[in-house]
Write a protein that holds these residues in place. Structure first.
Motif, PDB file in Angstrom:
ATOM      1  N   TYR A  10       0.811  -1.219   0.000  1.00 47.44           N
ATOM      2  CA  TYR A  10       0.000   0.000   0.000  1.00 47.44           C
ATOM      3  C   TYR A  10       0.842   1.267   0.000  1.00 47.44           C
ATOM      4  CZ  TYR A  10      -3.936  -3.064   0.820  1.00 47.44           C
ATOM      5  OH  TYR A  10      -4.885  -4.037   0.688  1.00 47.44           O
ATOM      6  N   CYS A  13       0.608   1.470  -3.983  1.00 40.64           N
ATOM      7  CA  CYS A  13      -0.717   1.493  -4.610  1.00 40.64           C
ATOM      8  C   CYS A  13      -1.788   1.798  -3.570  1.00 40.64           C
ATOM      9  CB  CYS A  13      -1.001   0.144  -5.271  1.00 40.64           C
ATOM     10  SG  CYS A  13      -2.630  -0.001  -5.980  1.00 40.64           S
ATOM     11  N   GLY A  14      -2.633   2.757  -3.838  1.00 41.31           N
ATOM     12  CA  GLY A  14      -3.762   3.050  -2.966  1.00 41.31           C
ATOM     13  C   GLY A  14      -3.398   3.909  -1.765  1.00 41.31           C
ATOM     14  N   ASP A  15      -4.360   4.144  -0.887  1.00 42.26           N
ATOM     15  CA  ASP A  15      -4.181   4.970   0.302  1.00 42.26           C
ATOM     16  C   ASP A  15      -3.663   6.365  -0.018  1.00 42.26           C
ATOM     17  OD1 ASP A  15      -5.107   2.932   1.774  1.00 42.26           O
ATOM     18  OD2 ASP A  15      -3.271   2.521   2.882  1.00 42.26           O
ATOM     19  N   ASN A  17      -1.378   7.123  -2.178  1.00 36.69           N
ATOM     20  CA  ASN A  17       0.016   7.130  -2.621  1.00 36.69           C
ATOM     21  C   ASN A  17       0.107   7.189  -4.145  1.00 36.69           C
ATOM     22  OD1 ASN A  17       1.239   7.124  -0.065  1.00 36.69           O
ATOM     23  ND2 ASN A  17       0.675   4.985   0.187  1.00 36.69           N
ATOM     24  N   ASP A  20      -3.393   5.592  -8.051  1.00 35.88           N
ATOM     25  CA  ASP A  20      -4.790   5.569  -7.635  1.00 35.88           C
ATOM     26  C   ASP A  20      -5.425   4.301  -8.195  1.00 35.88           C
ATOM     27  OD1 ASP A  20      -7.393   5.906  -7.016  1.00 35.88           O
ATOM     28  OD2 ASP A  20      -7.641   7.871  -7.955  1.00 35.88           O
ATOM     29  N   PRO A  21      -5.804   3.361  -7.344  1.00 35.51           N
ATOM     30  CA  PRO A  21      -6.311   2.079  -7.856  1.00 35.51           C
ATOM     31  C   PRO A  21      -7.541   2.217  -8.748  1.00 35.51           C
ATOM     32  CG  PRO A  21      -6.704   2.269  -5.499  1.00 35.51           C
ATOM     33  CD  PRO A  21      -5.805   3.406  -5.881  1.00 35.51           C
ATOM     34  N   SER A  41     -10.587   3.606   1.648  1.00 38.91           N
ATOM     35  CA  SER A  41      -9.666   3.217   2.721  1.00 38.91           C
ATOM     36  C   SER A  41     -10.297   3.456   4.081  1.00 38.91           C
ATOM     37  CB  SER A  41      -8.372   4.021   2.615  1.00 38.91           C
ATOM     38  OG  SER A  41      -7.607   3.505   1.587  1.00 38.91           O
ATOM     39  N   TRP A  56      -8.748   5.532  -1.898  1.00 37.77           N
ATOM     40  CA  TRP A  56      -9.220   4.180  -2.142  1.00 37.77           C
ATOM     41  C   TRP A  56      -8.064   3.198  -2.077  1.00 37.77           C
ATOM     42  CZ3 TRP A  56     -14.248   2.740  -4.490  1.00 37.77           C
ATOM     43  CH2 TRP A  56     -15.166   3.806  -4.448  1.00 37.77           C
ATOM     44  N   ARG A  57      -8.365   1.950  -1.896  1.00 40.14           N
ATOM     45  CA  ARG A  57      -7.351   0.907  -1.979  1.00 40.14           C
ATOM     46  C   ARG A  57      -7.976  -0.400  -2.488  1.00 40.14           C
ATOM     47  NH1 ARG A  57      -5.633  -1.659   3.736  1.00 40.14           N
ATOM     48  NH2 ARG A  57      -4.440   0.251   4.010  1.00 40.14           N
ATOM     49  N   THR A  59      -8.206  -4.498  -1.844  1.00 38.80           N
ATOM     50  CA  THR A  59      -7.938  -5.585  -0.897  1.00 38.80           C
ATOM     51  C   THR A  59      -8.137  -6.917  -1.616  1.00 38.80           C
ATOM     52  OG1 THR A  59      -8.710  -4.276   0.967  1.00 38.80           O
ATOM     53  CG2 THR A  59      -8.720  -6.653   1.264  1.00 38.80           C
TER      54      THR A  59
END
Lengths: 85, 297
Positions: A10, A13-15, A17, A20-21, A41, A56-57, A59
């Motif tokens: 993460y 990718c995502g959170d 960073n 953006d997923p 998230s 967003w992330r 999972t």
């Protein structure tokens, strides 16, 4: 056979960073059993109860359905996915 | 006829009871339109995150392995089903309480749109399931009732003009739904928190978050349709077209007779296979006319 463990880095990718997923989502599109989940998230939501709709992330929600085809690992542009069996 | 229909239908199927589509049905729960709107708004704001949120220490993350664990698996399954089938008043918008649905074939779906739904509230929105598990947007969910009032506050579900109009007339909704059904998407009708029905979806496996728990993990998250497909071996030419349409793996090809066979205990009765059969070899019959399938929803 042991449990399959899929992990996403993460910090890449995502959170909020580098990636953006929502705009990438390559792993989700190539996954045949569609075991990934794209979502807001929760960390950012529950920490200070301030919901940021832009963070967003992804999972890996159902690793038990993974067929070990490794398409997501190969196609991830930032090599952020690792799968351990 | 299952218990559910006896309780919530008027001498018929629960989803053809127009009362379940009106806001008055919330009266016995002491809820009115505003509180329902608030509940749905809160739920849809973080809809995608619902499956990773922990409920009593458990989330759906790694559900397959949790279900396989000897005793814990049965407890998880029991509580998941109790939550989905809940008929109590809803207070927690962060879990999918009372969100139970049933597969509907095309004719029933058209009957719903024609007779039960308020024409001025039909909307089309992006499918949440496909977005959360594929990252792609496809406008195929038909909603009605209070959803049409709150959709404007949820911009990520509103289809782009090139994808679809989002406020539909009755005829447009029927036309769209027929198009999806012929494409191979399963028609499903859902409670948007029991006892209020507000969702007619065109689903696709394995993306659908409502069908997946039942297919992959054995959690009864959706009822099979009131119908079941039956094939007529005299008409069947063995072209295998229906084989490619079935999303549940109920149809197989018998190499000896050169005909397709339908396993009725697996069939969900969605009626998708009917659209591709050119020889009139498949029909859907009510579930209760087949003794082995009575009450098996």
């Amino acid at each position: 056979m042991g449990k399959i463990k899929i992990s996403i880095d993460y910090s890449i990718c995502g959170d909020g960073n580098k990636i953006d997923p929502r705009s990438c989502a390559i792993c989700m599109k190539v996954c045949e059993p569609a075991l990934f989940l794209l979502h807001q998230s929760l960390e950012h939501y529950e920490k200070d109860n301030q919901y940021d709709p832009q963070i967003w992330r992804i999972t890996p929600l159902y690793p038990s359905l993974c067929t070990l085809c490794m398409k997501c690992v190969e196609q991830c542009p930032e090599n952020a996915i690792t799968i351990k069996n | 006829m299952c218990d559910h229909c006896l309780k919530h239908g008027t001498a018929g199927k629960w989803y053809l009871n127009a009362k379940n589509y009106s806001i008055e049905v919330m009266d016995e729960f002491n809820q009115d339109e505003d509180s329902l709107k608030e509940f749905l708004m809160e739920q849809y704001k973080t809809f995608e995150a619902m499956q990773v949120r922990k409920i009593a220490g458990f989330s759906a993350e790694g559900l397959g392995y949790k279900i396989q664990t000897p005793i814990i698996g049965r407890i998880v399954k029991h509580f998941a089903e109790r939550m989905l089938h809940s008929t109590k008043p809803k207070f927690n918008p962060k879990q999918a309480e009372g969100h139970i649905g049933q597969v509907v074939p095309l004719d029933d779906a058209i009957a719903i749109l024609e007779n039960c739904v308020d024409e001025n509230t039909i909307i089309m929105k992006y499918c949440m399931c496909r977005y959360q598990s594929r990252g792609e947007k496809e406008a195929c969910c038909i909603n009605f009732g209070v959803m049409s009032d709150i959709i404007d506050k949820l911009p990520r579900f509103i289809p782009e003009p090139e994808d679809s109009k989002y406020r539909l007339t009755k005829e447009e909704a029927i036309e769209k739904f027929t198009e999806f059904n012929k494409k191979g998407y399963i028609g499903t009708i859902w409670y948007g928190a029991f006892p209020y029905i507000n969702n007619l979806c065109a689903c696709k496996t394995p993306e659908c978050a409502g069908i997946r728990p039942r297919l992959d993990f054995g959690i009864k998250s959706i009822f099979k349709a009131e119908y079941v497909a039956q094939n007529n071996p005299d008409n069947c030419q063995g072209c295998k077209r229906c084989l490619t349409m079935c999303q549940f793996g109920a149809i197989s090809f018998n190499e000896k007779t050169k005909r397709t066979e339908i396993d009725q205990s697996v069939c969900y009765g969605c009626g998708i296979c009917l659209h591709v059969c050119r020889y009139d070899a498949i029909e859907i019959v009510p579930r209760q006319v087949i003794p082995a399938l009575v009450g098996k929803y």
